[in-house]
Design an enzyme around this catalytic site. Structure first.
Site, PDB file in Angstrom:
ATOM      1  N   ASP A 160       0.464  -0.975  -0.085  1.00  0.00           N
ATOM      2  CA  ASP A 160       0.208  -0.159   0.206  1.00  0.00           C
ATOM      3  C   ASP A 160       1.051   1.265   0.817  1.00  0.00           C
ATOM      4  O   ASP A 160       1.924   1.025  -0.668  1.00  0.00           O
ATOM      5  CB  ASP A 160      -0.483  -0.319   1.315  1.00  0.00           C
ATOM      6  CG  ASP A 160      -2.172   1.297   1.173  1.00  0.00           C
ATOM      7  OD1 ASP A 160      -2.715   1.714   1.061  1.00  0.00           O
ATOM      8  OD2 ASP A 160      -3.264  -0.058   1.018  1.00  0.00           O
ATOM      9  N   ASP A 169      -1.079   3.137  18.434  1.00  0.00           N
ATOM     10  CA  ASP A 169      -1.921   1.670  17.873  1.00  0.00           C
ATOM     11  C   ASP A 169      -1.694   1.580  17.650  1.00  0.00           C
ATOM     12  O   ASP A 169      -2.356   0.062  17.331  1.00  0.00           O
ATOM     13  CB  ASP A 169      -3.571   2.715  18.150  1.00  0.00           C
ATOM     14  CG  ASP A 169      -4.329   2.622  18.877  1.00  0.00           C
ATOM     15  OD1 ASP A 169      -4.940   1.206  19.287  1.00  0.00           O
ATOM     16  OD2 ASP A 169      -6.055   2.579  17.951  1.00  0.00           O
ATOM     17  N   ASP A 206      13.433   3.041  -1.541  1.00  0.00           N
ATOM     18  CA  ASP A 206      14.305   2.874  -0.336  1.00  0.00           C
ATOM     19  C   ASP A 206      13.497   1.884   0.723  1.00  0.00           C
ATOM     20  O   ASP A 206      13.154   0.978   0.341  1.00  0.00           O
ATOM     21  CB  ASP A 206      14.438   4.299  -0.243  1.00  0.00           C
ATOM     22  CG  ASP A 206      13.249   4.978   0.701  1.00  0.00           C
ATOM     23  OD1 ASP A 206      12.432   4.682   1.513  1.00  0.00           O
ATOM     24  OD2 ASP A 206      12.953   5.974   0.817  1.00  0.00           O
ATOM     25  N   HIS A 215      -3.263   6.187   3.518  1.00  0.00           N
ATOM     26  CA  HIS A 215      -4.516   4.889   3.269  1.00  0.00           C
ATOM     27  C   HIS A 215      -3.634   3.778   4.490  1.00  0.00           C
ATOM     28  O   HIS A 215      -4.158   2.596   4.601  1.00  0.00           O
ATOM     29  CB  HIS A 215      -4.121   5.125   1.856  1.00  0.00           C
ATOM     30  CG  HIS A 215      -5.626   3.912   1.638  1.00  0.00           C
ATOM     31  ND1 HIS A 215      -4.910   2.734   1.037  1.00  0.00           N
ATOM     32  CD2 HIS A 215      -6.501   3.738   0.912  1.00  0.00           C
ATOM     33  CE1 HIS A 215      -5.587   1.841   0.518  1.00  0.00           C
ATOM     34  NE2 HIS A 215      -6.621   2.832   0.589  1.00  0.00           N
ATOM     35  N   TYR A 330      -8.358 -11.537 -11.589  1.00  0.00           N
ATOM     36  CA  TYR A 330      -7.256 -12.352 -11.547  1.00  0.00           C
ATOM     37  C   TYR A 330      -8.301 -13.841 -11.365  1.00  0.00           C
ATOM     38  O   TYR A 330      -8.405 -13.426 -10.368  1.00  0.00           O
ATOM     39  CB  TYR A 330      -5.893 -12.256 -11.112  1.00  0.00           C
ATOM     40  CG  TYR A 330      -5.827 -11.150 -11.730  1.00  0.00           C
ATOM     41  CD1 TYR A 330      -5.595 -10.853 -12.863  1.00  0.00           C
ATOM     42  CD2 TYR A 330      -4.084 -10.137 -11.509  1.00  0.00           C
ATOM     43  CE1 TYR A 330      -4.313  -9.784 -13.668  1.00  0.00           C
ATOM     44  CE2 TYR A 330      -3.937  -9.414 -12.097  1.00  0.00           C
ATOM     45  CZ  TYR A 330      -3.431  -8.716 -13.400  1.00  0.00           C
ATOM     46  OH  TYR A 330      -3.266  -7.579 -13.831  1.00  0.00           O
ATOM     47  N   SER A 383     -11.829  -0.335  -0.196  1.00  0.00           N
ATOM     48  CA  SER A 383     -10.039  -0.754   0.284  1.00  0.00           C
ATOM     49  C   SER A 383     -10.255  -0.566   2.082  1.00  0.00           C
ATOM     50  O   SER A 383      -9.533  -1.374   2.529  1.00  0.00           O
ATOM     51  CB  SER A 383      -9.171   0.430   0.100  1.00  0.00           C
ATOM     52  OG  SER A 383      -8.744   1.132  -1.032  1.00  0.00           O
TER      53      SER A 383
END
Length: 891
Positions: A160, A169, A206, A215, A330, A383
């Site tokens: 993501d 948390d 990186d 998100h 898929y 999502s």
């Protein structure tokens, strides 16, 4: 040359490994957003490195990245356009495929103002109606937590935008690399990444997957925000390890190459010798690119390594069965595609769906979770639904450590709550239920994965058939009409059964179809467990029908039309051509294996018929074809009036994808049009390209059919290898210039002279031609003045009486010779009849015959006397006067 030329992946459609069953309709890769100067290229396994380098050098490309998860897959930088580079690479026999590096985006629908971090706002986990929703429209997390709250030995990865790994948390449940020493600037675990403590970032290249968007952090919180810590929210798991691979930028977009690099990183972690990471699933709340064989291959590698791929179904309120949303669509056994539900258990208005492509639903509207900077926000989208399922996968693994990936998947699919919001729009009909998943006992589950509502031959039949976590087979299917019986297999034999993984509870078989490719229409699949599924084979079924017959090739010299790429030209044969109910004096002939009497069709992207953009279409091989020079389209008129023929021949035509191959793979076929009849012939001499275009062989990427109007078309093939060399397809129709036409259905059967009925035969449909205007309920007779036509009955007891016009489809049958002792009749269904009580009151079960009043029927007191003029068997009573009753129409 156009900028966005379609290139179809040229592999055999029969190869389930290709994903050909799933990618049908995904034939225009450059319609999707992609990196403008990059390409993903995969070479054949045996190609030497020196040859690969030479191929790149000839194009001027240089390698940016190599992948181990998909052998011989490389990301290259281009000096030319993507469309040109794809064509050049695919023209080389050493290249398996070349495709764009698609851009993918997060599947978030909307972000709202952050809310307070209170557990009672997490309606998806525990719904008491606190947000105005429906109590218990949740995943029963509280009930599940009485059994387990998760385990820190279970690892899932989020692919993501990264994570705020400092969020209080999330800290305790955030995975850290056990093979890496933080901050020493050394690649301690020798995996190619220095200090990849929290994972990697393939977008910014990186090892710091920090979330600059929010998100990924939100997704992480739903899977596993720490529970019972008096801080913020709680995830589906109180205890779990969630790793991160960031491939989406801080603006929420990333590339196929970046996603594949993440999958490779995770696979290497699981398979490394020292400190292997037991990853059981990845969460993929993103999508939107075109079909990528490379991404498909990478996800399949995860399947073989025992890792689930849980994906968002998309947020466009679309049916994924007809408009595939990738990667969620898929066709892979380790895939779970997730739709979003609301706090009332409805499908969220934005959520995609799909009876055969989306597996389950989960809470995804107004979901509160963690966001960067020690904040909490409410997001909506598939999502947000997806991590509920990923969290459940981890919870199941915590309770059942020995479960494989497919046992986890089976429990998720089998144990959800059947809801009206998910019923008939997902494979399972279910919204997930965590408690049920942890307590499953003797819960059979059946779901049809393939075929979808429409299909072509060869047809893959693939079903989920499990009991809780384990396979529930064996299972077979009977296909009607025809009575074909297939035993579905869970054997992992892709080439024979179409099954992708042995023993996982998915059972498959490949039905090659009837010998006559024109035998299309609606077929019913009845499985041995009593479940049924209806599929429309071929496509639309209109006024034309066809038969595949013996070769009828016309040998012509012909005039070369000298067509170029994506061109059409109008020709006038010098005689009227009959097609459907109309005659035409000219025809537009297109380079892409399609012609029309009304439109100049130059489109290189074939579509299903009917296509409302065109009035008429004759498509023997509508594909992205490439005529050039003498290898072109020819036409010639044969015969003399009034039986002349127009022959149009596509001679040695290349496919655009392989136009530069040496030798060039080609096909040759004809269309024959007539002066004396509205029949059409498709003649096929050579339909095998071979080579790099073998996936297009036999119509593998073509439309085959005819279209009379924007709403009347018959299609026998769409992207399916149904054609063969030396084949003729003969198209006919009874639809001519008549006053009226009535389409009807029938079932053959026998009515004895005592009035008893015995059904038999099979349902079918045909047209009845009438010579004058008729209305439902009219009694018809053969018209002696118009061959093959019917008219209103002129007198009672006429030996020409044929039947009654139906207000719904029905048919009129010709008389049959009766064996001694009984009269053969045909049952035609429930139709209205104008009837009198002339022969006495009409009661249910009475046989009817024509009355003394033309166009009406009456009771037949003596069946032997009425034999030859029987109309039907009454289903309703008529005691007085004349009126309309229902009958079983017979003849």
């Amino acid at each position: 040359m156009r900028l966005a030329k379609r290139i179809f992946i040229g592999l055999l459609l029969l190869s389930v490994a290709l994903g050909g069953w799933a990618v049908q309709g995904q034939k225009e890769p450059l319609l999707y957003e992609y990196v403008k100067d990059e390409l993903l290229v995969r070479f054949k396994q045996e190609t030497p490195r020196t040859v690969i380098n030479q191929i790149h050098a000839a194009i001027g490309a240089h390698v940016l990245q190599e992948f181990q998860i998909v052998p011989n897959l490389q990301r290259v930088k281009l000096p030319i356009s993507v469309s040109e580079a794809i064509a050049l690479y695919k023209a080389n026999p050493n290249v398996l495929y070349a495709e764009p590096n698609y851009i993918h985006k997060k599947a978030q629908q909307v972000q709202l103002t952050p809310n307070d971090s209170m557990f009672n706002q997490l309606w998806g986990l525990h719904n008491t109606g606190q947000t105005g929703g429906t109590p218990d429209a949740d995943i029963d997390a509280v009930e599940a937590w009485d059994i387990t709250t998760g385990s820190s030995s279970v690892v899932v990865f989020v692919i993501d935008t990264g994570v705020d790994y400092n969020h209080p948390d999330l800290v305790a449940n955030t995975w850290t690399n056990p093979g890496e020493i933080p901050g020493n600037n050394v690649d301690d675990d020798n995996n190619g990444y220095v200090d990849d403590v929290y994972g990697i970032d393939t977008y910014y290249n990186d090892t710091n997957p920090f979330d600059g968007d929010g998100h990924g952090t939100h997704v992480h919180g739903t899977i596993g925000a720490v529970g019972n810590n008096n801080v913020g929210v709680v995830g589906v798991n109180w205890n779990v390890k969630v790793g991160h691979c960031k491939f989406l930028s801080d603006l929420g977009s990333g590339t196929t190459a970046g996603a594949i690099a993440c999958l490779q990183y995770i696979l290497n972690l699981k398979q490394r010798t020292n400190h292997p990471v037991p990853v059981i699933a990845t969460n993929n709340s993103w999508g939107g690119g075109g079909f990528s064989q490379a991404l498909y291959d990478a996800i399949k590698s995860h399947m073989n390594a025992g890792i689930l791929f849980i994906a968002a179904a998309g947020n466009s309120n679309l049916n994924n069965d007809t408009a595939l949303f990738l990667p969620a669509s898929y066709f892979l056994p380790n895939m779970i595609a997730v739709a979003a539900t609301t706090h009332t258990d409805a499908r969220a208005s934005f959520s995609n769906y799909g009876r055969h492509t989306v597996h389950v639903g989960a809470p995804g509207a107004s979901i509160l979770s963690t966001t960067p900077g020690n904040t909490y926000s409410t997001y909506s989208g598939t999502s947000m639904a997806t991590p509920h399922v990923t969290g459940l996968a981890a919870l199941i693994k915590a309770q059942f450590p020995s479960f494989s990936w497919y046992q986890i998947r089976n429990r998720i699919l089998a144990t959800g709550d059947v809801t009206s919001g998910m019923q008939n729009i997902t494979i399972s009909d279910r919204r997930i239920n965590a408690y049920n998943a942890l307590t499953c006992n003797n819960v059979p589950f059946f779901g049809v994965w393939r075929p979808m509502g429409t299909a072509s031959w060869p047809m893959l039949i693939s079903v989920y058939w499990v009991n809780c976590e384990n396979p529930a087979g064996p299972i077979s299917v009977t296909i009607t009409p025809g009575g074909t019986v297939l035993n579905l297999q869970d054997d992992g034999n892709e080439a024979v059964s179409g099954d992708l993984y042995a023993g996982d509870g998915i059972y498959s078989a490949i039905w090659t179809g009837p010998s006559d490719i024109c035998n299309v229409g609606t077929f019913t699949l009845t499985f041995s467990n009593g479940q049924t599924h209806t599929v429309q084979v071929g496509g639309a079924q209109g006024s034309y029908s066809c038969t595949s017959t013996t070769p009828g090739w016309r040998t012509i010299t012909g005039t070369n039309l000298n067509l170029g790429d994506d061109q059409a030209v109008q020709i006038t044969p010098g005689f009227p051509i009959r097609f459907g109910t109309t005659t035409y004096n000219s025809v537009y002939v297109g380079s892409n294996g399609v012609l029309s009497f009304t439109n100049s069709i130059t489109a290189y992207t074939n579509t299903q018929l009917p296509n409302t953009s065109y009035t008429t279409v004759v498509a023997p091989f509508w594909d992205d074809l490439y005529p050039t020079g003498a290898d072109n389209v020819y036409w010639q008129v044969l015969g003399s009036a009034p039986t002349r023929e127009l022959v149009i021949e596509w001679r040695n035509i290349r496919h655009y994808s392989c136009r530069n191959d040496t030798p060039a793979p080609t096909v040759t076929f004809q269309v024959v049009l007539f002066e004396a009849t509205n029949h059409v012939l498709f003649n096929y001499q050579d339909v095998v390209f071979g080579g790099n275009c073998s996936g297009m062989d036999k119509g593998g990427s073509a439309t085959v059919g005819v279209q009379v109007s924007t709403s009347d078309a018959t299609q026998i093939g769409f992207n399916s290898q149904i054609l063969s060399n030396n084949l003729q397809v003969h198209w006919t129709t009874e639809v001519l210039n008549t006053a009226a036409l009535f389409r009807v259905e029938r079932t053959t059967g026998n009515v004895y002279t005592d009035g008893s009925f015995i059904a038999g035969g099979a349902d079918l449909a045909e047209y009845v031609r009438v010579s004058e205007e008729v209305s439902p309920g009219d009694v018809l007779e053969l018209d002696p003045d118009n061959p093959k036509s019917y008219r209103k009955a002129r007198s009672a007891y006429s030996p020409l009486i044929a039947g009654v016009v139906s207000s719904t489809p029905g048919v009129v049958l010709e008389a049959k010779r009766a064996p001694e002792g009984w009269a053969p009749l045909a049952l035609m269904g429930r139709v209205p009849v104008k009837a009198t009580t002339e022969g006495g009151p009409i009661r249910p079960g009475d046989l009817l015959t024509s009355s003394s009043k033309p166009g009406y029927a009456m009771r037949c007191a003596n069946p032997q006397i009425c034999e030859g003029a029987l109309l039907g068997k009454a289903l309703e009573e008529l005691k007085t006067g004349e009126g309309v009753i229902l009958v079983l129409l017979v003849r």
